[in-house]
Design a protein around this motif. Structure first.
Motif, PDB file in Angstrom:
ATOM      1  N   HIS A  35       0.795  -1.224   0.000  1.00  0.00           N
ATOM      2  CA  HIS A  35       0.000   0.000   0.000  1.00  0.00           C
ATOM      3  C   HIS A  35       0.832   1.281   0.000  1.00  0.00           C
ATOM      4  O   HIS A  35       0.284   2.362   0.140  1.00  0.00           O
ATOM      5  N   GLU A  36       2.141   1.153  -0.150  1.00  0.00           N
ATOM      6  CA  GLU A  36       2.971   2.352  -0.205  1.00  0.00           C
ATOM      7  C   GLU A  36       3.219   2.738  -1.661  1.00  0.00           C
ATOM      8  O   GLU A  36       2.887   1.993  -2.592  1.00  0.00           O
ATOM      9  N   ASP A  37       3.828   3.859  -1.846  1.00  0.00           N
ATOM     10  CA  ASP A  37       4.207   4.332  -3.173  1.00  0.00           C
ATOM     11  C   ASP A  37       5.148   3.308  -3.810  1.00  0.00           C
ATOM     12  O   ASP A  37       6.202   3.007  -3.233  1.00  0.00           O
ATOM     13  N   PRO A  38       4.809   2.752  -4.972  1.00  0.00           N
ATOM     14  CA  PRO A  38       5.679   1.751  -5.605  1.00  0.00           C
ATOM     15  C   PRO A  38       7.096   2.269  -5.854  1.00  0.00           C
ATOM     16  O   PRO A  38       8.054   1.502  -5.806  1.00  0.00           O
ATOM     17  N   GLU A  39       7.233   3.558  -6.089  1.00  0.00           N
ATOM     18  CA  GLU A  39       8.568   4.125  -6.309  1.00  0.00           C
ATOM     19  C   GLU A  39       9.417   4.024  -5.042  1.00  0.00           C
ATOM     20  O   GLU A  39      10.622   3.773  -5.114  1.00  0.00           O
ATOM     21  N   ALA A  40       8.813   4.179  -3.871  1.00  0.00           N
ATOM     22  CA  ALA A  40       9.551   4.043  -2.607  1.00  0.00           C
ATOM     23  C   ALA A  40      10.055   2.609  -2.444  1.00  0.00           C
ATOM     24  O   ALA A  40      11.192   2.388  -2.007  1.00  0.00           O
ATOM     25  N   TRP A  41       9.243   1.636  -2.818  1.00  0.00           N
ATOM     26  CA  TRP A  41       9.680   0.241  -2.728  1.00  0.00           C
ATOM     27  C   TRP A  41      10.810  -0.028  -3.721  1.00  0.00           C
ATOM     28  O   TRP A  41      11.777  -0.706  -3.388  1.00  0.00           O
ATOM     29  N   ARG A  42      10.699   0.511  -4.931  1.00  0.00           N
ATOM     30  CA  ARG A  42      11.772   0.343  -5.921  1.00  0.00           C
ATOM     31  C   ARG A  42      13.077   0.949  -5.409  1.00  0.00           C
ATOM     32  O   ARG A  42      14.145   0.370  -5.541  1.00  0.00           O
ATOM     33  N   ARG A  43      12.990   2.128  -4.791  1.00  0.00           N
ATOM     34  CA  ARG A  43      14.192   2.772  -4.249  1.00  0.00           C
ATOM     35  C   ARG A  43      14.783   1.945  -3.106  1.00  0.00           C
ATOM     36  O   ARG A  43      16.003   1.820  -2.987  1.00  0.00           O
ATOM     37  N   THR A  44      13.916   1.385  -2.284  1.00  0.00           N
ATOM     38  CA  THR A  44      14.387   0.519  -1.195  1.00  0.00           C
ATOM     39  C   THR A  44      15.137  -0.673  -1.764  1.00  0.00           C
ATOM     40  O   THR A  44      16.246  -0.993  -1.319  1.00  0.00           O
ATOM     41  N   GLN A  45      14.547  -1.333  -2.746  1.00  0.00           N
ATOM     42  CA  GLN A  45      15.189  -2.493  -3.373  1.00  0.00           C
ATOM     43  C   GLN A  45      16.517  -2.104  -4.026  1.00  0.00           C
ATOM     44  O   GLN A  45      17.484  -2.856  -3.973  1.00  0.00           O
ATOM     45  N   ASN A  50      22.993  -6.133  -2.841  1.00  0.00           N
ATOM     46  CA  ASN A  50      22.580  -7.307  -3.616  1.00  0.00           C
ATOM     47  C   ASN A  50      21.076  -7.354  -3.882  1.00  0.00           C
ATOM     48  O   ASN A  50      20.559  -8.379  -4.293  1.00  0.00           O
ATOM     49  N   GLY A  51      20.371  -6.263  -3.603  1.00  0.00           N
ATOM     50  CA  GLY A  51      18.923  -6.233  -3.785  1.00  0.00           C
ATOM     51  C   GLY A  51      18.175  -7.123  -2.808  1.00  0.00           C
ATOM     52  O   GLY A  51      17.016  -7.458  -3.038  1.00  0.00           O
ATOM     53  N   LYS A  52      18.831  -7.489  -1.689  1.00  0.00           N
ATOM     54  CA  LYS A  52      18.251  -8.441  -0.736  1.00  0.00           C
ATOM     55  C   LYS A  52      18.109  -7.823   0.648  1.00  0.00           C
ATOM     56  O   LYS A  52      18.818  -6.886   1.002  1.00  0.00           O
ATOM     57  N   ASP A  53      17.221  -8.414   1.438  1.00  0.00           N
ATOM     58  CA  ASP A  53      17.085  -7.977   2.830  1.00  0.00           C
ATOM     59  C   ASP A  53      18.310  -8.445   3.624  1.00  0.00           C
ATOM     60  O   ASP A  53      19.069  -9.299   3.162  1.00  0.00           O
ATOM     61  N   PRO A  54      18.522  -7.875   4.804  1.00  0.00           N
ATOM     62  CA  PRO A  54      19.716  -8.228   5.583  1.00  0.00           C
ATOM     63  C   PRO A  54      19.862  -9.716   5.895  1.00  0.00           C
ATOM     64  O   PRO A  54      20.972 -10.256   5.831  1.00  0.00           O
ATOM     65  N   ALA A  55      18.774 -10.398   6.218  1.00  0.00           N
ATOM     66  CA  ALA A  55      18.871 -11.822   6.547  1.00  0.00           C
ATOM     67  C   ALA A  55      19.378 -12.632   5.359  1.00  0.00           C
ATOM     68  O   ALA A  55      20.217 -13.522   5.515  1.00  0.00           O
ATOM     69  N   HIS A  56      18.870 -12.315   4.170  1.00  0.00           N
ATOM     70  CA  HIS A  56      19.337 -13.032   2.980  1.00  0.00           C
ATOM     71  C   HIS A  56      20.791 -12.669   2.655  1.00  0.00           C
ATOM     72  O   HIS A  56      21.546 -13.513   2.160  1.00  0.00           O
ATOM     73  N   ASN A  57      21.186 -11.432   2.936  1.00  0.00           N
ATOM     74  CA  ASN A  57      22.597 -11.066   2.746  1.00  0.00           C
ATOM     75  C   ASN A  57      23.508 -11.796   3.737  1.00  0.00           C
ATOM     76  O   ASN A  57      24.622 -12.177   3.393  1.00  0.00           O
ATOM     77  N   MET A  58      23.032 -12.016   4.959  1.00  0.00           N
ATOM     78  CA  MET A  58      23.813 -12.787   5.933  1.00  0.00           C
ATOM     79  C   MET A  58      24.006 -14.215   5.447  1.00  0.00           C
ATOM     80  O   MET A  58      25.119 -14.759   5.505  1.00  0.00           O
ATOM     81  N   VAL A  59      22.931 -14.825   4.980  1.00  0.00           N
ATOM     82  CA  VAL A  59      23.008 -16.190   4.463  1.00  0.00           C
ATOM     83  C   VAL A  59      23.924 -16.222   3.239  1.00  0.00           C
ATOM     84  O   VAL A  59      24.725 -17.154   3.081  1.00  0.00           O
ATOM     85  N   GLY A  60      23.839 -15.198   2.410  1.00  0.00           N
ATOM     86  CA  GLY A  60      24.726 -15.117   1.247  1.00  0.00           C
ATOM     87  C   GLY A  60      26.190 -15.054   1.651  1.00  0.00           C
ATOM     88  O   GLY A  60      27.042 -15.694   1.029  1.00  0.00           O
ATOM     89  N   TYR A 136      18.084   4.974   2.346  1.00  0.00           N
ATOM     90  CA  TYR A 136      16.721   4.450   2.200  1.00  0.00           C
ATOM     91  C   TYR A 136      15.711   5.592   2.175  1.00  0.00           C
ATOM     92  O   TYR A 136      15.889   6.611   2.849  1.00  0.00           O
ATOM     93  N   PRO A 137      14.607   5.428   1.428  1.00  0.00           N
ATOM     94  CA  PRO A 137      13.558   6.451   1.460  1.00  0.00           C
ATOM     95  C   PRO A 137      12.883   6.475   2.834  1.00  0.00           C
ATOM     96  O   PRO A 137      12.914   5.474   3.564  1.00  0.00           O
ATOM     97  N   TRP A 138      12.270   7.595   3.148  1.00  0.00           N
ATOM     98  CA  TRP A 138      11.635   7.726   4.462  1.00  0.00           C
ATOM     99  C   TRP A 138      10.574   6.651   4.680  1.00  0.00           C
ATOM    100  O   TRP A 138      10.357   6.203   5.812  1.00  0.00           O
ATOM    101  N   GLN A 139       9.925   6.202   3.613  1.00  0.00           N
ATOM    102  CA  GLN A 139       8.875   5.188   3.747  1.00  0.00           C
ATOM    103  C   GLN A 139       9.441   3.884   4.304  1.00  0.00           C
ATOM    104  O   GLN A 139       8.766   3.186   5.067  1.00  0.00           O
TER     105      GLN A 139
END
Length: 178
Positions: A35-45, A50-60, A136-139
């Motif tokens: 439900h947030e601005d799709p552009e904010a999610w794209r900027r977050t990604q 590596n385009g991944k969340d911290p847990a996946h980066n740890m596993v990587g 990261y964006p404020w969102q």
């Protein structure tokens, strides 16, 4: 080292409450993403290493350390790491919570804010599992705040419910002995 039975029980209860709270937190987080601005999610990604969340980066990082390719996201190992991180924090919290004033809501807020500040804003960026917070964006920060407050409040609510049930059971047992 022998562990006090109460400490072990509090660690286990905190971890279990954290698992339940993580499940709820993830649902709230994904609801907000949807439900947030799709552009904010794209900027977050885009700013995530590596385009991944911290847990996946740890596993990587662990996979690379043993000569394996980092897994794609989502991956069961990354999800397990996400739960393990939350459960380790909530397990420790389970042993300390009675020393934190302000009741259920106050303690839950302290837990959620503490995990957000220490893990998300300090440790993950310092270790390279997340980008520096200013990127990261404020969102993303607002979503993280809400999600972690939910984690803290649900963890404390579960633990308080278990405490209440345990007290009621103890009173019933005591009454039967009389």
């Amino acid at each position: 080292m022998k562990m006090n039975g109460t400490v072990a029980a509090d660690l286990a209860k905190g971890a279990a409450a954290g698992a339940a709270a993580t499940w709820v937190m993830d649902r709230v987080d994904w609801y907000m993403v949807e439900h947030e601005d799709p552009e904010a999610w794209r900027r977050t990604q885009h700013v995530r290493p590596n385009g991944k969340d911290p847990a996946h980066n740890m596993v990587g990082a662990m996979a690379k350390a043993v000569g394996r390719a980092p897994p794609a996201q989502p991956h069961p190992a990354g999800i397990a790491m996400h739960y393990a991180l939350a459960m380790s924090s909530t397990a420790v919290y389970g042993t300390m919570r009675r020393h934190i004033p302000d009741g259920v809501i106050g303690r839950g807020l302290v837990l959620g804010l503490g995990i957000l500040a220490i893990e998300d804003e300090l440790i993950n960026p310092a270790l390279g599992f997340a980008a520096p917070p200013r990127r990261y964006p404020w969102q993303a920060h607002a979503r993280g705040l809400v999600a972690h407050l939910v984690l803290g409040l649900v963890t404390e609510a579960v633990l308080s419910a278990v405490d209440s049930r345990t007290r009621s059971s103890s009173r019933r047992q005591e009454a039967r002995r009389r």
